[in-house]
Design a protein around this motif. Structure first.
Motif, mmCIF file in Angstrom:
data_model
loop_
_atom_site.group_PDB
_atom_site.id
_atom_site.type_symbol
_atom_site.label_atom_id
_atom_site.label_comp_id
_atom_site.label_asym_id
_atom_site.label_seq_id
_atom_site.Cartn_x
_atom_site.Cartn_y
_atom_site.Cartn_z
ATOM 1 N N PHE A 67 12.107 77.108 20.016
ATOM 2 C CA PHE A 67 12.047 75.687 19.685
ATOM 3 C C PHE A 67 10.609 75.155 19.653
ATOM 4 C CE2 PHE A 67 16.166 76.389 21.776
ATOM 5 C CZ PHE A 67 17.027 75.893 20.804
ATOM 6 N N TRP A 68 9.661 75.935 20.181
ATOM 7 C CA TRP A 68 8.269 75.470 20.283
ATOM 8 C C TRP A 68 7.327 76.282 19.411
ATOM 9 C CZ3 TRP A 68 4.409 77.135 24.508
ATOM 10 C CH2 TRP A 68 3.207 76.420 24.371
ATOM 11 N N GLU A 76 5.644 68.240 24.057
ATOM 12 C CA GLU A 76 6.472 67.717 22.971
ATOM 13 C C GLU A 76 7.774 68.505 22.810
ATOM 14 O OE1 GLU A 76 4.157 67.522 19.406
ATOM 15 O OE2 GLU A 76 2.722 66.071 20.248
ATOM 16 N N THR A 77 7.814 69.709 23.410
ATOM 17 C CA THR A 77 9.046 70.518 23.381
ATOM 18 C C THR A 77 9.315 71.010 24.799
ATOM 19 O OG1 THR A 77 8.312 71.277 21.193
ATOM 20 C CG2 THR A 77 10.249 72.350 22.125
ATOM 21 N N TYR A 81 14.511 69.896 27.123
ATOM 22 C CA TYR A 81 15.022 69.716 25.761
ATOM 23 C C TYR A 81 15.627 71.018 25.240
ATOM 24 C CZ TYR A 81 14.717 69.527 20.637
ATOM 25 O OH TYR A 81 14.991 69.625 19.287
ATOM 26 N N CYS A 82 14.943 72.130 25.485
ATOM 27 C CA CYS A 82 15.420 73.440 25.012
ATOM 28 C C CYS A 82 16.751 73.804 25.655
ATOM 29 C CB CYS A 82 14.382 74.521 25.302
ATOM 30 S SG CYS A 82 12.797 74.261 24.471
#
Length: 335
Positions: A67-68, A76-77, A81-82
């Protein structure tokens, strides 16, 4: 109705009792026939049942890296969140990238454990960075201490396996330059590959007692440097010779003869990282045959986690679920 002459002529026999006896007798015979029929299946049916095997799918996880990918500040990631996205998309577990974490303090680690457990996800892998290809013993000792600290972090998080690197010579300059040269770089002047292997093996051996104490299996990855080839990884694992050192097998890091090299290490894998490249790869794109790779892993008896590392330019929220579908179909085994 025709009367039973025998019953009428024999006053000692009650007609109702006889009918009841006949009914019970006939019922028992019929039941016996049915029971026998139920226990004796046709030979073809028996063979068909015997041939059926239960199929299980390997659990599929996803690396937070997917995701990053080092695109922008890690804040920001965030890992949180993941975890939410991995649970929403239907993964079984999540592999944490250490450099993506915003803290190593206990409250932060405990919150990650709590969030993952509540989301129904295993914390199933810990991807770390270290290297031992340094002539300077003090530098190697520093990397050993860093690795020991990382093992202890994995223990705190309850993660059973941690990715390990050999490190590289550092003669390529930037990572982009290394990728442009397909991961090949010259040996540091004045030294040999034999020197490098000795440094790596000696360093990992010093980490093994802590890995055993913490119950964290170290997985040496085929990740450039002396681990660029299956032969290099295999040599290190063989010479360290510990059940606490196995292999993190990455499908995307063999740029020559990938299937042969994957097969060489499949039997020693503790975790498989599976790369996909939707939208074109960041550095290169491999057209990987995942059904073929799945067959290689089945042949080796691998039943563990597959961890997705998406490394393409497509939006992860589009490419990651597509990748999950591919991996679900490719990785299964028979009991």
């Amino acid at each position: 109705y025709e009367p039973n002459i025998f019953l009428i002529s024999n006053p000692k026999i009650n007609p109702m009792q006889n009918n009841r006896r006949n009914f019970l007798k006939n019922s028992l015979i019929a039941g016996s026939v049915l029971a026998t029929a139920g226990c004796t299946a046709p030979a073809s049916e028996e063979k068909s049942t015997a041939d059926k095997k239960e199929i299980r799918h390997n659990p599929i996880g996803v690396s937070t890296y997917s995701f990053w990918q080092f695109n922008g500040p890690k804040e920001e990631t965030p890992i949180e969140y993941c975890i939410d996205q991995a649970a929403r998309l239907g993964f079984d577990g999540i592999e944490l990238l250490l450099v993506q974490m915003t803290s190593e303090e206990k409250p932060y680690l405990n919150n990650l454990k709590k969030q993952a457990f509540h989301a129904g996800l295993d914390l199933m892998g810990f991807s770390t960075h270290q290297g031992y290809v340094f002539p300077d013993k003090e530098k190697r000792d520093s990397e050993i201490q860093k690795t020991i600290h990382q093992i202890e972090l994995a223990y705190e998080l309850g993660i059973p396996t941690m990715r390990l690197n050999t490190g590289r010579w550092g003669t390529s300059g930037s990572f982009d330059e290394l990728m442009a040269n397909r991961g090949i770089e010259p040996v540091l002047e004045g030294y040999t590959e034999e020197d490098g292997f000795k440094w790596v093996i000696d360093s990992i051996e010093q980490c093994i007692p802590v890995a055993e104490k913490c119950g964290v299996v170290l997985g040496l990855e085929n990740h450039w440097g002396l681990g660029r080839t299956a032969e290099g990884v295999q040599r290190i694992v063989r010479e360290v010779d510990s059940p606490w050192l196995m292999v993190t097998l990455d499908t995307g890091n063999f740029l020559e003869d990938p299937y042969d090299q994957l097969e060489m290490l499949a039997g020693q894998a503790i975790l498989m990282q599976a790369k996909t490249y939707y939208g074109g790869g960041k550095w290169y794109t491999l057209d990987l045959d995942y059904p073929r790779i799945g067959e290689i892993m089945r042949k080796a008896g691998y039943k563990g986690y597959i961890s997705l590392e998406f490394e393409g330019n497509e939006d992860p929220l589009v490419a990651v679920p597509q990748s999950l579908e591919v991996l679900r179909k490719a990785f299964y085994y028979e009991l």
